[in-house]
Write an enzyme that holds these catalytic residues in place. Structure first.
Site, PDB file in Angstrom:
ATOM      1  NE  ARG A  29      51.744  95.398  35.213  1.00 44.33           N
ATOM      2  CZ  ARG A  29      52.801  94.875  35.816  1.00 44.33           C
ATOM      3  NH1 ARG A  29      53.123  93.603  35.625  1.00 44.33           N
ATOM      4  NH2 ARG A  29      53.547  95.614  36.604  1.00 44.33           N
ATOM      5  CD  GLN A  60      36.605 107.109  36.173  1.00 42.23           C
ATOM      6  OE1 GLN A  60      36.887 108.024  36.948  1.00 42.23           O
ATOM      7  NE2 GLN A  60      35.437 106.982  35.602  1.00 42.23           N
ATOM      8  CG  ASP A 100      57.308 127.838  19.712  1.00 37.70           C
ATOM      9  OD1 ASP A 100      56.272 127.427  20.268  1.00 37.70           O
ATOM     10  OD2 ASP A 100      58.410 127.921  20.277  1.00 37.70           O
ATOM     11  N   GLY A 125      54.460 101.676  32.679  1.00 41.12           N
ATOM     12  CA  GLY A 125      55.268 101.786  33.898  1.00 41.12           C
ATOM     13  C   GLY A 125      56.732 101.461  33.645  1.00 41.12           C
ATOM     14  CB  THR A 130      67.918 123.310   8.659  1.00 47.48           C
ATOM     15  OG1 THR A 130      66.522 123.037   8.653  1.00 47.48           O
ATOM     16  CG2 THR A 130      68.314 123.901   9.994  1.00 47.48           C
ATOM     17  CD  GLU A 186      59.625 117.362   5.494  1.00 46.24           C
ATOM     18  OE1 GLU A 186      60.430 117.180   4.567  1.00 46.24           O
ATOM     19  OE2 GLU A 186      59.892 118.042   6.504  1.00 46.24           O
TER      20      GLU A 186
END
Lengths: 378, 87
Positions: free
Chosen positions: A267, A278, A366, A338, A125, A241
């Site tokens: 929990r 759900q 993209d 949370g 790059t 890669e």
């Protein structure tokens, strides 16, 4: 996939190291420090030489086995930056050398790649050319028995700690697919300089930086493949890669899924385990689908590649599926945990930060969609 | 249909729809002239491998093999010859 005892033993050797490699993860992530001691622990397992022939110190394993062991690394190691550096090292130098390098280059460098005594990086790059590889401005001009490399690279993973670089430079007409050539350049070559590490969102223990090439003279014998073959060298490397780095992500997604299942069943809120709602269980189901779909695409594509089939479309689909699945899985985990998921202590937020990079490196989402469209003739 | 005609036809259909196949010079450098770009090259390699049953190991080794209609035809002929010898 079914794995035999030998493959399982290789897989177990690295997963047994997981707890040790994960120690002080949060502190290292905060400090953005490359974990050299853990790198040496990985070296000692032989993992870095997995796909390379034993004559150079490798373990002589095929691509699928290599991926299985790397999936184990992803599942057991909570330092995703270290895992990313491992994958980058294996594919950046060793893979192109093995496939396209001269016998002399292989003899000289593959042993160091296999034992990890020289860390590898690839410089692709550029500041003005990310996805637009064909637009690269770094040039390599032949001068007798040498090439003179001039230009600059950025976002070079492993660069701050690397000893060997595969540098891609333009040797022909700009934009032409046969205008790029790959070179192996040692870190101490005059004219090559490595910048300071660039701060980043995730994978913070895998450092990256700029690399400058100022009249850097490289022996012509260090060319990897023919002059102008660089685009296809890079295409080959990118396949490896994607398969190697995203199978690590699959291991990480599997581990995250297991944590979420465990958390959702223990929990309690409003007198019930949160998994009984759900809204939570559906998120976990989507995480399960993401990890299984990613795993199937990656191993199926690797199997086709090993059998010599063309995987140009498959690799793009596999990359998209795994990278975007990883981000959605990581975001779901933050929601399930949370407030705890938002804290650095639990490591859930780190998983999200680490996952985002996967939609950018090795060709953005993209670009992968553009590839698939072109292969469809659109 | 000869190999050359088939290759020309594929290139015109996919990369140069405005050029009549008989006007595509067989030695035109498809890569440097911009007719085939990098993604186009990957598509061309995939098509040659599939259409002429050539393993990817051979097909992706050098873009030079795909620089012109003549070069592709020669590459296909070589690959077929090597395949015959291997048998």
């Amino acid at each position: 996939m079914r794995w035999n005892d030998d493959q399982q033993a290789l897989h177990d050797a690295i997963t047994e190291l997981g707890d040790l490699l994960s120690e002080n993860r949060a502190e290292r992530d905060a400090a953005a420090v490359f974990p050299r001691a853990n790198w040496d622990r990985v070296r000692a397992t032989g993992l870095l030489g997995l796909p390379f022939p034993d004559r150079w110190g490798g373990l002589d394993q095929d691509l699928l086995t290599t991926m299985y062991v790397l999936e184990g690394l992803g599942h057991s190691c909570r330092d995703s930056g270290l895992s990313f550096s491992v994958s980058t090292h294996m594919v950046s130098v060793g893979v192109p050398l093995l496939r396209f390098g001269s016998a002399a280059l292989k003899e000289r460098y593959l042993p160091k790649v296999c034992d990890g005594s020289a860390i590898g990086a690839h410089a692709i790059t550029e500041p003005d050319n990310g996805s637009d590889i064909m637009g690269m401005r770094t040039t390599a001009v032949r001068d007798g028995d040498e090439y003179v490399l001039t230009g600059g690279k950025t976002f070079v993973s492993n660069a701050p700690v690397a000893d060997l670089f595969v540098v891609y430079a333009r040797t022909g007409k700009a934009g032409s697919p046969n205008a790029i050539t790959a070179f192996l350049v040692e870190r101490d070559t005059p004219g090559l300089s490595v910048g300071t590490p660039i701060g980043k969102m995730g994978l913070r223990t895998s450092p990256f930086s700029e690399v400058s090439l100022d009249g850097c003279r490289v022996p012509a014998t260090n060319r990897i493949g023919g002059e102008g073959a660089g685009f296809l060298v890079l295409d080959h490397v990118m396949k490896w890669e994607i398969l190697c780095s995203f199978i690590i992500n699959v291991g990480e997604m599997q581990h995250r899924l297991e944590r979420c299942v465990e958390y959702a069943t223990t929990r309690e809120q409003f007198g019930q385990p949160i998994g009984s709602y759900q809204s939570v269980s559906n998120r976990i189901v989507d995480m399960k689908i993401a990890v299984e779909t990613s795993r199937k695409w990656l191993y199926d594509t690797a199997d086709k590649l090993q059998r010599g089939e063309n995987v140009t479309t498959d690799i793009a689909i596999a990359k998209l599926t795994a990278s975007e699945g990883n981000v959605s899985s990581a975001l779901a985990a933050v929601q399930i945990f949370g407030g705890y998921g938002y804290t650095t202590e639990y490591g859930i937020e780190q998983g999200l930060r680490d996952a985002v990079g996967g939609t950018i490196y090795s060709g953005t989402s993209d670009v992968q969609r553009q590839r698939i469209a072109r292969m469809l003739g659109i | 249909m000869s190999t050359e005609v088939e290759i020309k036809s594929f290139i015109v259909r996919n990369f140069a729809p405005d050029v009549p196949p008989d006007q595509l010079e067989p030695d035109l450098n498809l890569l440097d002239s911009g007719v085939v770009d990098s993604l186009g090259l990957l598509r061309l390699i995939a098509w040659v491998g599939e259409r002429f049953d050539i393993a990817v190991e051979e097909a992706d080794i050098s873009p030079d093999n795909f620089r012109s209609v003549d070069a592709i035809a020669a590459f296909v002929a070589d690959a077929r010859r090597n395949s015959e010898v291997a048998r």
